[in-house]
Structure formats: C-alpha cells, structure tokens
Design a protein around this motif. Structure first.
Motif, short mmCIF file in Angstrom:
data_model
loop_
_atom_site.label_atom_id
_atom_site.label_comp_id
_atom_site.label_asym_id
_atom_site.label_seq_id
_atom_site.Cartn_x
_atom_site.Cartn_y
_atom_site.Cartn_z
N ALA A 144 1.65 5.01 35.94
CA ALA A 144 2.59 4.72 34.87
C ALA A 144 2.56 5.81 33.80
O ALA A 144 3.60 6.22 33.27
CB ALA A 144 2.28 3.36 34.25
N LEU A 145 1.34 6.31 33.49
CA LEU A 145 1.22 7.36 32.49
C LEU A 145 1.87 8.65 32.98
O LEU A 145 2.55 9.34 32.22
CB LEU A 145 -0.26 7.61 32.17
CG LEU A 145 -0.55 8.71 31.15
CD1 LEU A 145 0.12 8.38 29.82
CD2 LEU A 145 -2.05 8.87 30.96
N GLU A 146 1.67 8.97 34.26
CA GLU A 146 2.30 10.17 34.81
C GLU A 146 3.82 10.05 34.76
O GLU A 146 4.53 11.02 34.46
CB GLU A 146 1.83 10.38 36.25
CG GLU A 146 0.36 10.82 36.36
CD GLU A 146 -0.08 10.95 37.80
OE1 GLU A 146 0.77 10.73 38.70
OE2 GLU A 146 -1.27 11.26 38.03
N GLN A 147 4.31 8.84 35.07
CA GLN A 147 5.76 8.63 35.02
C GLN A 147 6.27 8.78 33.59
O GLN A 147 7.32 9.39 33.34
CB GLN A 147 6.09 7.25 35.58
CG GLN A 147 7.58 6.97 35.72
CD GLN A 147 7.84 5.62 36.34
OE1 GLN A 147 7.01 4.73 36.27
NE2 GLN A 147 9.00 5.45 36.95
N LYS A 148 5.53 8.20 32.64
CA LYS A 148 5.93 8.31 31.23
C LYS A 148 5.90 9.77 30.77
O LYS A 148 6.81 10.23 30.07
CB LYS A 148 5.00 7.47 30.38
CG LYS A 148 5.28 7.57 28.88
CD LYS A 148 4.25 6.79 28.07
CE LYS A 148 4.47 6.96 26.58
NZ LYS A 148 3.45 6.24 25.78
#
Length: 346
Positions: A144-148
């Motif tokens: 999720a952090l990479e996507q954000k």
C-alpha cells in the motif's frame, strides 16, 4: 517414618542400588508406579533405562551416566516412555546417598513436565501463526505504501508538467505584450511558477515522499538563476545546509527563496550596477534560519513600486509557515532574516 513419607509422596520417587550390578531399581513409591504404568514387581531389579525409547535424547542419557559414575548429583529433563508406550517428559534430580563404605544408593525425585512441553509447543505454534500474520500484514502495508508513493510521485510529475506549461504560456504572452507593467507582471509570474515547478520536480525525483531537501533545491535554483545572468556583472551564491523539511513546505519555501532573490536582482542593482546576492540557510534549535543578502543600493535608495507585491507576498508566505521576517539595510545592500519553525529531525 521417612520411608512412609516417601511412599505417600505425590511426587514420583525411586531408589537404585549403587552396589548391585547395573545399578537396578531397589524401591519406588506409588506415584512412580502410577506415572510409568508399571507394577512394583515389573521394575524392581531392572535399570531405569527401561523407561527410555526411540526419541530419548542420547546426549542427556550420557550426562546421567557420567554423573552416576562420578557419584555427582544431576538435574535433567528426559523423554521417557510408560508401559503402554506413551511418551512423557520426566524432570528428575538424581542424588547419590553414601554411607561409611561409599555410595550405597541413588535417590531420584521426579516430576511429569509433559504439560509444560505441550504448552511450549502450543506457544511456538501460536508465535509462528502471529509471525505469519504480522508478515502478511507488513507485506500488505508495504504494498500500500509503495502504491501511495507511486501515486504521489505521479501527482508531483503531472503538477510539474502543468506548471511548466503554464509558465511557458505566460512567457509567450509576455513576449507579445508591449513593454510596461503588464509585461513585467507576466514575466514575474512565469518565474514564480517556474520556481514551484522546480520544487515539484525535486519531490518527484526524491525517494522519500514525505520530506524535501532544501540544500538540493538551492543547488538546482542557483543553476537556473545564474544561467540567465552575466557572471561578470551579477551572481547568486548559496550556502544552504541539506535541511530536510516536510514536503508540504516545498512550494512555500521555493516561492519564498525565488521571490527574495528575484527582487534583489531586479531592484538592488540599478544602472548596470555590479553585485552579488547570497542565500544562507542553517538549521537551529527552533527550526531554520534563512538569510537573503545583497550588496546593492539598499532599501532606502529603492524607489517605491505601487504595482509590486513582492514584499507582501514574502510576508504572507512566512506567516503561512508560522515564521518571522525582518528587513534591514546592510550598508551596503539589504538583508532579510527569516526564522521558520520545523519539526524535529528524524
């Protein structure tokens, strides 16, 4: 009375004959018989190794054997087997008992520790399950952090491109506008937008999307600013520490530094006067101290510009960042001192 107390004890107890061949069992209490499932006549005269089985740890057996040979007490846990073949963990303390002629018996007090080992196995299983859950959750959060991060980088990239397009349109319009206040205003706005575009370009290229490196921005800004100046006439210098500031402060700081530098170049050196503008930024206990200084004609000699709003813009941006600003004549030139609070460095 002592023998009767041992016989009635709820703890398994056994005594072996140290002087008989193979150190056989001489006596065991009822608790020992219940724990092992044997009758008294099935164990008396036999060595305690009869309780060992395929999974009994040989290294622990060797430790017991060596302690018996040396007539030394020992405490161990050993996997033993009952008469019906079921295994149990046996915690035992073996103590030599001597008389005038030497070691006569070995006395062993025992305890069934199977429930403790079962609990440890259960705990290990629970810990393994928790570790798997934590690992899966960490993987989901990382994804999720990479996507954000990718999304924010894409936003900064698109904002940078849009700002560059707007700046180019304003510059094109400025070139087609007759000389005067309107052309100067368009030119100034295009330059301000260019500074914001540089900030977003740096945010897009940074690995850490939460912080903005002021030192890197100053180097980029200095290169862009000096590219349009005659180095023998005017120059801009910077001594800016690599201060990490929150990403939300990137645009205000970029606008602030550009506005003060551009105003100094535009107003401090009339009539082709030579000069220098310096940008210095240092981190301090309260946050950051920023100094913009020029060696031009000074505030008193600068004619008022009713159409300009550079100073008002600077003061508005500083207030937005909860900072303070002070203007002073440097003799020669002008000095602007700005203090901006920052979050504590990580």
């Amino acid at each position: 009375m002592l023998v009767d107390a041992f016989a009635r004890s709820p703890s398994p107890m056994v005594i072996t004959d140290a002087r008989a061949p193979d150190n056989p069992i001489a006596w065991a209490n009822d608790a020992f018989l219940q724990a092992t499932g044997y009758a008294a006549d099935e164990i008396v005269g036999r060595n305690c190794r009869m309780l060992q089985g395929p999974a009994t740890d040989r290294a622990t057996v060797d430790r017991i054997r060596n302690a018996v040979r040396a007539a030394e007490p020992i405490s161990v846990e050993l996997l033993n087997y009952r008469k019906d073949g079921t295994a149990f963990w046996n915690a035992m303390t073996i103590t030599p008992v001597s008389d005038a002629e030497g070691v006569a018996f070995f006395y062993a007090a025992q305890a069934d520790m199977t429930h403790v080992h079962q609990m440890e196995v259960t705990m290990r299983g629970t810990n393994d399950q928790l570790e798997r859950l934590v690992s899966a959750r960490t993987h989901d959060l990382s994804a999720a952090l990479e996507q954000k991060t990718a999304l924010l980088h894409e936003v900064d990239h698109r904002v940078k491109n849009n700002l560059q397009v707007i700046s180019s349109l304003m510059l094109l319009k400025a070139r087609r506008t007759p000389e005067g206040e309107a052309r100067d205003a368009l030119q100034s706005m295009a330059e301000r937008i260019g500074a914001l575009s540089t900030a977003h370009r740096m945010l897009y290229s940074e690995g850490d999307i939460t912080h903005f490196n002021l030192g890197d921005f100053a180097a980029e800004f200095l290169a862009d600013m000096n590219a349009g100046l005659d180095p023998d006439h005017l120059r801009v210098e910077a001594d800016v520490e690599p201060i990490a500031v929150a990403a939300a402060m990137a645009a205000p700081l970029a606008l602030l530094i550009h506005e003060l530098t551009a105003n100094a170049l535009r107003h401090a050196f009339p009539d082709a006067r030579e000069g220098r503008v310096s940008i210095v930024a240092r981190r301090n206990e309260g946050g950051m101290h920023l100094t913009i200084r020029d060696d031009g004609v000074g505030l008193a000699a600068t004619p008022p510009n009713p159409a300009g709003f550079g100073r008002n813009l600077v003061e508005m941006v500083v207030r937005q960042m909860r900072g303070t600003v002070a203007w002073s004549d440097a003799g020669p030139g002008t000095t602007v001192e700005i203090d901006i609070p920052l979050q504590p460095a990580a």
